[in-house]
Design a protein around this motif. Structure first.
Motif, PDB file in Angstrom:
ATOM      1  N   ALA A  67      -6.968 -27.764 -52.439  1.00  0.00           N
ATOM      2  CA  ALA A  67      -5.533 -28.068 -52.370  1.00  0.00           C
ATOM      3  C   ALA A  67      -4.923 -27.593 -51.062  1.00  0.00           C
ATOM      4  O   ALA A  67      -3.832 -28.006 -50.695  1.00  0.00           O
ATOM      5  N   ASN A  68      -5.635 -26.695 -50.392  1.00  0.00           N
ATOM      6  CA  ASN A  68      -5.036 -25.924 -49.312  1.00  0.00           C
ATOM      7  C   ASN A  68      -5.331 -26.445 -47.922  1.00  0.00           C
ATOM      8  O   ASN A  68      -6.382 -27.026 -47.668  1.00  0.00           O
ATOM      9  N   ARG A  69      -4.411 -26.166 -47.031  1.00  0.00           N
ATOM     10  CA  ARG A  69      -4.721 -26.182 -45.624  1.00  0.00           C
ATOM     11  C   ARG A  69      -5.255 -24.773 -45.348  1.00  0.00           C
ATOM     12  O   ARG A  69      -4.513 -23.778 -45.451  1.00  0.00           O
TER      13      ARG A  69
ATOM     14  N   ASP B  19      -2.869 -21.966 -47.148  1.00  0.00           N
ATOM     15  CA  ASP B  19      -1.405 -22.046 -47.231  1.00  0.00           C
ATOM     16  C   ASP B  19      -0.849 -21.957 -48.642  1.00  0.00           C
ATOM     17  O   ASP B  19       0.204 -21.361 -48.848  1.00  0.00           O
ATOM     18  N   ALA B  20      -1.526 -22.529 -49.630  1.00  0.00           N
ATOM     19  CA  ALA B  20      -0.963 -22.501 -50.982  1.00  0.00           C
ATOM     20  C   ALA B  20      -1.363 -21.235 -51.727  1.00  0.00           C
ATOM     21  O   ALA B  20      -0.530 -20.549 -52.310  1.00  0.00           O
ATOM     22  N   VAL B  21      -2.621 -20.906 -51.699  1.00  0.00           N
ATOM     23  CA  VAL B  21      -3.117 -19.794 -52.523  1.00  0.00           C
ATOM     24  C   VAL B  21      -2.892 -18.432 -51.867  1.00  0.00           C
ATOM     25  O   VAL B  21      -2.893 -17.415 -52.540  1.00  0.00           O
TER      26      VAL B  21
ATOM     27  N   ARG C 109       2.776 -31.844 -49.348  1.00  0.00           N
ATOM     28  CA  ARG C 109       2.639 -31.231 -48.019  1.00  0.00           C
ATOM     29  C   ARG C 109       1.227 -31.430 -47.459  1.00  0.00           C
ATOM     30  O   ARG C 109       1.046 -31.707 -46.274  1.00  0.00           O
ATOM     31  N   ASN C 110       0.210 -31.248 -48.322  1.00  0.00           N
ATOM     32  CA  ASN C 110      -1.173 -31.320 -47.851  1.00  0.00           C
ATOM     33  C   ASN C 110      -1.851 -32.639 -48.209  1.00  0.00           C
ATOM     34  O   ASN C 110      -3.074 -32.710 -48.297  1.00  0.00           O
TER      35      ASN C 110
ATOM     36  N   GLU D 155       2.714 -21.616 -55.916  1.00  0.00           N
ATOM     37  CA  GLU D 155       1.698 -22.274 -55.080  1.00  0.00           C
ATOM     38  C   GLU D 155       0.270 -21.796 -55.340  1.00  0.00           C
ATOM     39  O   GLU D 155      -0.653 -22.607 -55.325  1.00  0.00           O
TER      40      GLU D 155
ATOM     41  N   VAL E  87       2.915 -28.893 -52.949  1.00  0.00           N
ATOM     42  CA  VAL E  87       1.652 -28.694 -52.220  1.00  0.00           C
ATOM     43  C   VAL E  87       0.921 -30.039 -52.086  1.00  0.00           C
ATOM     44  O   VAL E  87       0.390 -30.361 -51.018  1.00  0.00           O
TER      45      VAL E  87
ATOM     46  N   ALA F 182      -0.621 -23.730 -58.305  1.00  0.00           N
ATOM     47  CA  ALA F 182      -0.744 -25.127 -57.888  1.00  0.00           C
ATOM     48  C   ALA F 182      -2.072 -25.363 -57.171  1.00  0.00           C
ATOM     49  O   ALA F 182      -2.695 -26.419 -57.301  1.00  0.00           O
ATOM     50  N   SER F 183      -2.513 -24.369 -56.412  1.00  0.00           N
ATOM     51  CA  SER F 183      -3.790 -24.482 -55.700  1.00  0.00           C
ATOM     52  C   SER F 183      -4.919 -24.808 -56.677  1.00  0.00           C
ATOM     53  O   SER F 183      -5.762 -25.678 -56.411  1.00  0.00           O
TER      54      SER F 183
ATOM     55  N   GLY G 191     -13.134 -25.043 -54.584  1.00  0.00           N
ATOM     56  CA  GLY G 191     -12.107 -24.206 -55.208  1.00  0.00           C
ATOM     57  C   GLY G 191     -10.775 -24.243 -54.483  1.00  0.00           C
ATOM     58  O   GLY G 191      -9.730 -24.055 -55.089  1.00  0.00           O
TER      59      GLY G 191
END
Lengths: 440, 440
Positions: free
Chosen positions: A148-150, A293-295, B24-25, B308, B21, B311-312, A145
């Motif tokens: 996309a994120n760090r 970081d994104a969500v 960046r990731n 974001e 995003v 986007a996630s 889920g």
């Protein structure tokens, strides 16, 4: 298509729950998975008890190796617990080309690297949603889920026993040992509660989440572990006065110190501001808060233990494997969860048929008998009243608000009653009606 | 392995967030997905602005059909919004054998059945995690995490605009129109807020969740929809006095009436007991509460909108497609989220290096100057104090508790300071030290 054949190792609480849920919801599960999923073989120490539970529908054996070696078995569920025997069984199942589902956090926190490498080598899946936070699909959220994120940090209440004890200590002002005894009496804590109360169980789960969040190997031996057994009631009280609750939190986080990146991996009692949602997770419930970081912040809440909540995750893994191990596109995850040829045409109810509770605000003239009229109309419609709030009118005011909460009733009933109320000559204007859901 | 090539239709707020995003990731995402994911083509009405945003890294065109028809594009992201043009584009992309990712709840609530049937026929995936509850992976939870269950109900705060307005009305006692104007000023509500405040947006999302939960087609036209524009401040106040909060809730539930099963599908203002976790979801946040037979209640919480967070979910869908559309076992979901050859060996920090806040309880003799000694020791260690609680000693008592909350400091610093505090002859026994996390 032939059903997927599953072998079950161990039929204790979770094993029994898995067997029962799989049987009870077999139709629903088949509609989702695209093929049947059947437990055809069970290994148990007490074969008589096991045979009684499964009711002659599948083969019961005492030797778990007979299951992992059986050529007909596609997926092995390991629910034995402990380290060495499960490790041997899981490694053998993998070597035999079988997919594995396990709820064994201890096994994965200690031997996960070896097990996952072997599975990768063999091209089979080892699924373990049930190993962390019981029925909450947190592994799926972290692994699929939030891709996309760090991910920055994961903080979780991931042991129901300790959260129950801490809730009782705070609620009732109990000391640790009294609350523990109570938890044991209610079945929330085991006879030997060491793994739970000393934070070891939480650390197993945290170790797994940390690996998934940050792309590092599982490394339980590096975790810092403190339990709640030394926590004093007085500190819970003082924390409360300062606006905090004390929770046993598992925290894993990336941090850079002097330019070097490292991972925090720690389980310990922690003060959390009471206003945070996670501070209000009480009793045996679990919750995991993820910062990414994104969500931003997301939180996942539910039952962290118990037969059927854990079975929910075990079976979700069975469905995942069934869907994904079959490479044809039609057995990938269906758009609307159920296979396209398995949709039903259950009707949507019109609102008049809906059953719910209501908030009613009636603006009335300040006269004797108004309340009697209102309650009579509701009683005649067989609508019972849960609460009434009558706002004292200001000195000399001739009108006032009467607020009533009703118990559940059909919407057409309340609407008919409202029409009668609005026809009273003591009632001014329309009745305000807002639906109420207890969500319990 | 060559990167997956993605075409982006529309580069507004969410499109820009997705581009940023993903860039960046990109390394983190590639480590998870097993191959690179690159936006190589963007369609935008304002091509100049788009070209500025993507910085010459990909082709910018004004005709979206040029993207869906381009032979090099593997996945199309539809972020245009509205109904007719997106529908045409998505259907064409499917016909061209491309996978589709969309955040367009209106499109799916109205035309989902047609779109999913076409995708199924073509063997491509249409993914839409971003269409419901922004960054919260609720589609995945319902569709994959809870597959063991017979789902009983889904109740969600799934529109951030209305939840923000309701929070402001309650918090500040504002009426609806003032709170709406404030939301518009802060960018939480659009210039024409109709879709949000009248519940249409929530009903789109609820319709999609209902189909997934119960295995029924999407049928937006059957949804009952009431918004919050007629809600009065006085009712929010009365509800509060009775122990309830009013939320715009989307509710879908199976019910049996006189032996007939049907589905409730309704969006309306709803009183919820304040003690429920979901009643405490404030501001623009979203949350979805699912009741299911095996797992019980689970709740999913996070940001429901924004560049974001949305986007996630868009990118999670890209990763899912990349992982699942590639049938080889090594590109299925990896055990530890990252591909096995992409693990890193970041070290776990020892506890002495951890930076956190602390609760300290010091049991002291009731003598002049004790507090001065304590604060001097902390100041010397450069540890600043956030709060102090000194419990008045009982009449004639010679000892008392001093509680201090510190700001963040390195654990080795606090431990050194504690050693000095324990050495004071006014201090009795050991200092109690519990870590504190603000989780903000």
């Amino acid at each position: 298509m032939k059903p997927i054949k599953v072998g079950l190792l161990g039929i204790g609480t979770v094993g029994e729950g898995t067997f029962n849920v799989l049987k009870r919801n077999q139709e629903e599960i088949r509609r989702r998975a695209g093929r049947g999923i059947e437990i055809t073989m069970v290994a148990a120490r007490n074969t008589e008890r096991a045979a009684r539970l499964v009711g002659g529908e599948c083969e019961v054996v005492s030797d778990p190796f007979a299951v992992v070696d059986h050529p007909d078995i596609d997926i092995v569920i390991e629910l034995i617990g402990g380290y060495e025997l499960p490790r041997e069984l899981v490694m053998r199942a993998i070597a035999n080309g079988k997919h594995v589902v396990t709820a064994n956090k201890a096994l994965l926190a200690l031997h996960g690297n070896e097990i996952f490498a072997a599975a990768q080598e063999k091209g089979v899946m080892v699924a373990f949603e049930a190993a962390v936070a019981g029925g909450i699909p947190i592994i799926k959220a972290l692994r699929e889920g939030l891709t996309a994120n760090r991910i920055e940090s994961v903080a979780g209440i991931i042991n129901g026993t300790t959260n129950f004890i801490l809730s009782e200590m705070r609620d009732k002002g109990l000391d640790f040992s009294t609350a523990l005894a109570q938890a044991q009496g209610l079945g929330y804590a085991e006879a030997d509660p060491t793994f739970d109360i000393e934070g070891v169980d939480a650390a197993h789960k945290l170790t797994i989440m940390s690996a998934i969040a940050f792309g590092i190997p599982v490394q339980f031996d590096k975790a810092h572990i403190e339990g709640i057994s030394k926590l004093e009631a007085v500190d819970i009280r003082y924390a409360e006065q300062l606006g905090y609750r004390i929770k046993l939190l598992g925290i894993t986080r990336r941090t850079v110190i002097d330019g070097v990146e490292g991972i925090e991996l720690r389980v310990h009692p922690t003060l959390i501001p009471t206003k945070r949602l996670i501070a209000n997770v009480e009793g045996a419930m679990n919750a995991v808060l993820v910062q990414a970081d994104a969500v931003g912040a997301t939180l996942y809440y539910g039952k962290g233990a118990g037969a059927e909540p854990t079975a929910s995750s075990v079976i979700a893994d069975l469905v995942d494997i069934t869907r994904l191990a079959t490479a044809d596109p039609e057995y990938r995850v269906p758009h609307l969860a159920f296979q396209p040829n398995q949709m039903t045409d259950v009707a949507i109810w019109p609102m008049s048929e809906i059953n719910t509770s209501y908030y009613l605000r009636v603006y009335v003239k300040n006269r004797l008998g108004v309340m009697a009229d209102l309650t009579r109309i509701l009683a005649d419609a067989r609508i019972s009243i849960d609460a009434v709030l009558q706002k004292e009118p200001a000195e000399g005011a001739t009108r006032l608000d009467i607020i009533m909460l009703t118990h559940q009733t059909r919407e057409k009933n309340i609407d008919a009653a409202i029409a009668k109320i609005e026809a009273l000559d003591t009632v001014v204007g329309n009745v305000t009606r807002i639906r109420l859901e207890s969500l319990s």
